[in-house]
Design a protein around this motif. Structure first.
Motif, PDB file in Angstrom:
ATOM      1  N   GLN A  78       0.828  -1.198   0.000  1.00  0.00           N
ATOM      2  CA  GLN A  78       0.000   0.000   0.000  1.00  0.00           C
ATOM      3  C   GLN A  78       0.862   1.248   0.000  1.00  0.00           C
ATOM      4  N   TYR A  79       0.280   2.336  -0.502  1.00  0.00           N
ATOM      5  CA  TYR A  79       0.917   3.636  -0.351  1.00  0.00           C
ATOM      6  C   TYR A  79      -0.146   4.697  -0.150  1.00  0.00           C
ATOM      7  N   SER A  80       0.267   5.779   0.503  1.00  0.00           N
ATOM      8  CA  SER A  80      -0.621   6.909   0.769  1.00  0.00           C
ATOM      9  C   SER A  80       0.013   8.166   0.218  1.00  0.00           C
ATOM     10  N   TYR A  81      -0.841   9.078  -0.226  1.00  0.00           N
ATOM     11  CA  TYR A  81      -0.353  10.318  -0.814  1.00  0.00           C
ATOM     12  C   TYR A  81      -1.352  11.438  -0.557  1.00  0.00           C
ATOM     13  N   SER A  82      -0.896  12.667  -0.770  1.00  0.00           N
ATOM     14  CA  SER A  82      -1.778  13.831  -0.671  1.00  0.00           C
ATOM     15  C   SER A  82      -1.642  14.638  -1.951  1.00  0.00           C
ATOM     16  N   ALA A  83      -2.660  15.427  -2.251  1.00  0.00           N
ATOM     17  CA  ALA A  83      -2.644  16.267  -3.451  1.00  0.00           C
ATOM     18  C   ALA A  83      -2.563  17.723  -3.029  1.00  0.00           C
ATOM     19  N   ALA A  84      -1.782  18.473  -3.778  1.00  0.00           N
ATOM     20  CA  ALA A  84      -1.738  19.914  -3.564  1.00  0.00           C
ATOM     21  C   ALA A  84      -3.114  20.486  -3.880  1.00  0.00           C
ATOM     22  N   ASP A  85      -3.505  21.499  -3.152  1.00  0.00           N
ATOM     23  CA  ASP A  85      -4.788  22.139  -3.426  1.00  0.00           C
ATOM     24  C   ASP A  85      -4.736  22.820  -4.780  1.00  0.00           C
ATOM     25  N   GLY A  86      -5.883  22.874  -5.431  1.00  0.00           N
ATOM     26  CA  GLY A  86      -5.939  23.463  -6.762  1.00  0.00           C
ATOM     27  C   GLY A  86      -5.660  22.404  -7.808  1.00  0.00           C
ATOM     28  N   GLY A  87      -5.437  22.826  -9.000  1.00  0.00           N
ATOM     29  CA  GLY A  87      -5.175  21.873 -10.066  1.00  0.00           C
ATOM     30  C   GLY A  87      -6.447  21.230 -10.566  1.00  0.00           C
ATOM     31  N   ALA A  88      -6.307  20.016 -11.083  1.00  0.00           N
ATOM     32  CA  ALA A  88      -7.400  19.342 -11.769  1.00  0.00           C
ATOM     33  C   ALA A  88      -8.474  18.767 -10.843  1.00  0.00           C
ATOM     34  N   PRO A  90     -11.378  18.815  -7.950  1.00  0.00           N
ATOM     35  CA  PRO A  90     -12.314  19.809  -7.414  1.00  0.00           C
ATOM     36  C   PRO A  90     -12.388  19.765  -5.885  1.00  0.00           C
ATOM     37  N   VAL A  91     -11.267  19.443  -5.227  1.00  0.00           N
ATOM     38  CA  VAL A  91     -11.245  19.260  -3.778  1.00  0.00           C
ATOM     39  C   VAL A  91      -9.989  19.900  -3.191  1.00  0.00           C
ATOM     40  N   THR A  92      -9.981  20.064  -1.863  1.00  0.00           N
ATOM     41  CA  THR A  92      -8.809  20.509  -1.131  1.00  0.00           C
ATOM     42  C   THR A  92      -8.563  19.520   0.012  1.00  0.00           C
ATOM     43  N   GLY A  93      -7.381  19.578   0.590  1.00  0.00           N
ATOM     44  CA  GLY A  93      -7.077  18.704   1.723  1.00  0.00           C
ATOM     45  C   GLY A  93      -7.155  17.228   1.389  1.00  0.00           C
ATOM     46  N   TYR A  94      -6.865  16.873   0.141  1.00  0.00           N
ATOM     47  CA  TYR A  94      -7.031  15.495  -0.338  1.00  0.00           C
ATOM     48  C   TYR A  94      -5.902  14.587   0.147  1.00  0.00           C
ATOM     49  N   GLN A  95      -6.257  13.462   0.763  1.00  0.00           N
ATOM     50  CA  GLN A  95      -5.318  12.404   1.122  1.00  0.00           C
ATOM     51  C   GLN A  95      -5.945  11.076   0.730  1.00  0.00           C
ATOM     52  N   SER A  96      -5.097  10.165   0.219  1.00  0.00           N
ATOM     53  CA  SER A  96      -5.624   8.922  -0.320  1.00  0.00           C
ATOM     54  C   SER A  96      -4.675   7.763  -0.054  1.00  0.00           C
ATOM     55  N   THR A  97      -5.238   6.558  -0.032  1.00  0.00           N
ATOM     56  CA  THR A  97      -4.461   5.330   0.131  1.00  0.00           C
ATOM     57  C   THR A  97      -4.939   4.300  -0.883  1.00  0.00           C
ATOM     58  N   VAL A  98      -3.981   3.635  -1.518  1.00  0.00           N
ATOM     59  CA  VAL A  98      -4.243   2.515  -2.419  1.00  0.00           C
ATOM     60  C   VAL A  98      -3.620   1.286  -1.759  1.00  0.00           C
ATOM     61  N   ARG A  99      -4.401   0.208  -1.648  1.00  0.00           N
ATOM     62  CA  ARG A  99      -3.927  -1.009  -0.981  1.00  0.00           C
ATOM     63  C   ARG A  99      -4.331  -2.247  -1.772  1.00  0.00           C
ATOM     64  N   VAL A 100      -3.423  -3.210  -1.839  1.00  0.00           N
ATOM     65  CA  VAL A 100      -3.688  -4.506  -2.468  1.00  0.00           C
ATOM     66  C   VAL A 100      -3.595  -5.569  -1.380  1.00  0.00           C
ATOM     67  N   SER A 101      -4.602  -6.432  -1.293  1.00  0.00           N
ATOM     68  CA  SER A 101      -4.628  -7.508  -0.297  1.00  0.00           C
ATOM     69  C   SER A 101      -4.902  -8.836  -0.978  1.00  0.00           C
ATOM     70  N   PRO A 102      -4.192  -9.897  -0.548  1.00  0.00           N
ATOM     71  CA  PRO A 102      -4.497 -11.214  -1.109  1.00  0.00           C
ATOM     72  C   PRO A 102      -5.858 -11.708  -0.631  1.00  0.00           C
ATOM     73  N   GLN A 103      -6.589 -12.320  -1.556  1.00  0.00           N
ATOM     74  CA  GLN A 103      -7.880 -12.952  -1.261  1.00  0.00           C
ATOM     75  C   GLN A 103      -7.826 -14.330  -1.910  1.00  0.00           C
ATOM     76  N   ARG A 117     -14.558  19.751  -0.136  1.00  0.00           N
ATOM     77  CA  ARG A 117     -14.899  20.309  -1.446  1.00  0.00           C
ATOM     78  C   ARG A 117     -14.070  21.580  -1.640  1.00  0.00           C
ATOM     79  N   ALA A 118     -13.863  21.950  -2.885  1.00  0.00           N
ATOM     80  CA  ALA A 118     -13.015  23.101  -3.199  1.00  0.00           C
ATOM     81  C   ALA A 118     -13.589  24.409  -2.652  1.00  0.00           C
ATOM     82  N   ASP A 119     -14.897  24.559  -2.660  1.00  0.00           N
ATOM     83  CA  ASP A 119     -15.543  25.774  -2.165  1.00  0.00           C
ATOM     84  C   ASP A 119     -16.239  25.436  -0.857  1.00  0.00           C
ATOM     85  N   ARG A 120     -15.643  25.839   0.272  1.00  0.00           N
ATOM     86  CA  ARG A 120     -16.226  25.508   1.572  1.00  0.00           C
ATOM     87  C   ARG A 120     -17.167  26.589   2.107  1.00  0.00           C
TER      88      ARG A 120
END
Length: 154
Positions: A78-88, A90-103, A117-120
């Motif tokens: 897994q890895y986690s990342y954040s996005a700079a505000d603005g850009g493509a 439509p949100v701010t304060g974005y943080q995300s995680t992608v994870r792969v698990s065996p099943q 949301r971008a406009d609070r």
């Protein structure tokens, strides 16, 4: 319309008919997003998979967003990342995680994020409300995971 500045979230998951290690091999590199997320034209990462690495995502048809790697767990797939505000996005304060698990012989891929949301402000424009922000991120997750499944399963 919601006027609160509460944090929003999006989540999606998909089961892929392949070993988790094979799926992780496709997405593990922070600069590999272009290989499985269709809207991404390029996404070079300045420090590879090291925390603090910044990838500049350029979209087909225009638009950019910079994302910073917060953590990369090879063993935990897994890895986690954040996005700079603005850009493509439509949100701010974005943080995300992608994870792969065996099943068993399959892989479960989960993608989750939290953001505002971008406009609070009170009475945001129709294209900047909670539902639009959540829908945009959810759409990225759904489309990306479907494309990853297609790529891996052939």
């Amino acid at each position: 319309m919601t006027t609160s500045a509460s944090k929003l979230s999006a989540y999606d998951k998909i089961t892929i008919d392949a070993p988790a290690s094979a799926v992780w091999a496709r997405i593990r590199n922070f600069d590999a997003l272009k290989d499985w997320l269709p809207p991404v034209a390029e996404c070079p990462a300045d420090k590879g998979n090291a925390p603090g690495s910044v990838r500049r995502i350029k979209l087909h048809g225009g638009g950019e967003v910079d994302e910073t790697l917060l953590s990369h767990d090879e063993a935990g797939m897994q890895y986690s990342y954040s996005a700079a505000d603005g850009g493509a996005l439509p949100v701010t304060g974005y943080q995300s995680t992608v994870r792969v698990s065996p099943q068993g012989q399959q892989a479960l891929v989960e993608w989750r994020g939290e953001f505002y949301r971008a406009d609070r402000g009170e009475n945001p424009a129709a294209d900047k409300n909670d539902e639009t922000a959540t829908g945009a991120i959810q759409g990225i997750y759904k489309g990306g995971l479907a494309a990853l499944k297609n790529l891996v399963e052939g």
